[in-house]
Scaffold this active site. Structure first.
Site, mmCIF file in Angstrom:
data_model
loop_
_atom_site.group_PDB
_atom_site.id
_atom_site.type_symbol
_atom_site.label_atom_id
_atom_site.label_comp_id
_atom_site.label_asym_id
_atom_site.label_seq_id
_atom_site.Cartn_x
_atom_site.Cartn_y
_atom_site.Cartn_z
ATOM 1 N N HIS A 85 167.997 17.134 7.032
ATOM 2 C CA HIS A 85 167.998 16.225 8.255
ATOM 3 C C HIS A 85 167.168 15.095 7.572
ATOM 4 O O HIS A 85 166.115 15.086 7.026
ATOM 5 C CB HIS A 85 167.305 16.827 9.400
ATOM 6 N N GLU A 141 166.585 22.151 5.547
ATOM 7 C CA GLU A 141 166.590 23.062 6.437
ATOM 8 C C GLU A 141 166.659 24.543 5.913
ATOM 9 O O GLU A 141 167.581 24.736 4.762
ATOM 10 C CB GLU A 141 167.890 22.951 7.503
HETATM 11 N N1 PCA Z 1 172.518 14.678 13.937
HETATM 12 C C1 PCA Z 1 172.906 15.479 15.028
HETATM 13 C C2 PCA Z 1 174.407 15.611 14.788
HETATM 14 C C3 PCA Z 1 174.799 14.550 13.806
HETATM 15 C C4 PCA Z 1 173.637 14.017 13.408
HETATM 16 O O1 PCA Z 1 173.469 12.936 12.536
HETATM 17 C C5 PCA Z 1 172.337 17.020 14.796
HETATM 18 O O2 PCA Z 1 171.231 17.008 14.390
HETATM 19 O O3 PCA Z 1 172.919 17.876 15.210
#
Ligand code: PCA
Length: 210
Positions: free
Chosen positions: A164, A80
């Site tokens: 992510h 990110e």
């Molecule tokens: N994904 C969520 C919160 C915890 C996770 O693994 C998110 O993208 O905010």
């Protein structure tokens, strides 16, 4: 000694597992770097995840902080670029907190850019055969909250940010894009190694048209 803090998350939104938490445990099990690796699985709870992260950063004084979380529906591993000062939840967190348009840090800046070399990380992942791309939104749920908190807490010179990951193939809902859990763990190792080795991000064309 160089210290790395790597975090994942517990399951949320009714899922039985969270690949980010499972992957950081795998990374810890087989870590062979000379650096000290501290791994933690954070609760999917706005307040306590932020508190726990600040406490870990205080206690261990990491040089590199990478928090990871699940982005169900994404097909790529996505470092990110930016965290915004906004908690706006579509669903309650695991403690029932359901913020609407609340700042992560009252009176904080609107946003922070990551201090991780995200283009270099995406390139290293793709070179390794793991699909990856820089993302320009970490959302407005607990992941963005933790990323913003990490950057807010980071001392000068500390490289911090968020990655992510897609669902793990082993546990993905039918039809959802996914990667084997072993590849997700490998992706986090590559992200950590690149963050340790690359001081200035790659200056390659990137970005998104929309
Ligand atoms: N994904 C969520 C919160 C915890 C996770 O693994 C998110 O993208 O905010």
């Amino acid at each position: 000694m160089t210290t790395v803090l790597l975090t994942g998350f517990e399951p949320f939104a009714g899922d039985a597992t969270n690949p980010s938490g499972d992957a950081v445990r795998l990374v810890a099990e087989r870590w062979s770097g000379v650096e000290r690796l501290v791994v933690e699985v954070l609760p999917v709870v706005f307040a306590s995840a932020a508190e726990r992260l600040r406490r870990l950063m205080d206690e261990h004084r990491p040089d590199v902080v990478i928090a990871a979380g699940l982005a169900g529906g994404r097909a790529q591993v996505t470092p990110e670029k930016v965290a915004i000062n906004l908690a706006d939840a579509r669903i309650p967190d695991n403690a029932g907190d359901h913020p609407v348009d609340r700042p992560v840090v009252a009176d904080g800046p609107a946003a922070y850019f990551t201090t991780l070399p995200v283009k270099a990380i995406a390139a290293a992942l793709n070179d390794d055969g793991i699909p990856a791309a820089v993302s320009h939104s970490a959302g407005t749920f607990v992941c963005n909250h933790v990323m913003f908190t990490a950057l807010d807490a980071a001392a000068p010179g500390v490289r911090a940010g968020f990655v992510h990951v897609p669902y793990a193939r082993e546990d993905a809902p039918a039809g959802a894009p996914a990667l084997p859990l072993a590849d997700i763990a490998r992706a986090l190792e590559v992200a950590v190694r690149t963050a340790l080795d690359v001081r200035t991000d790659a200056s390659t064309p990137g970005g998104a048209l929309h």
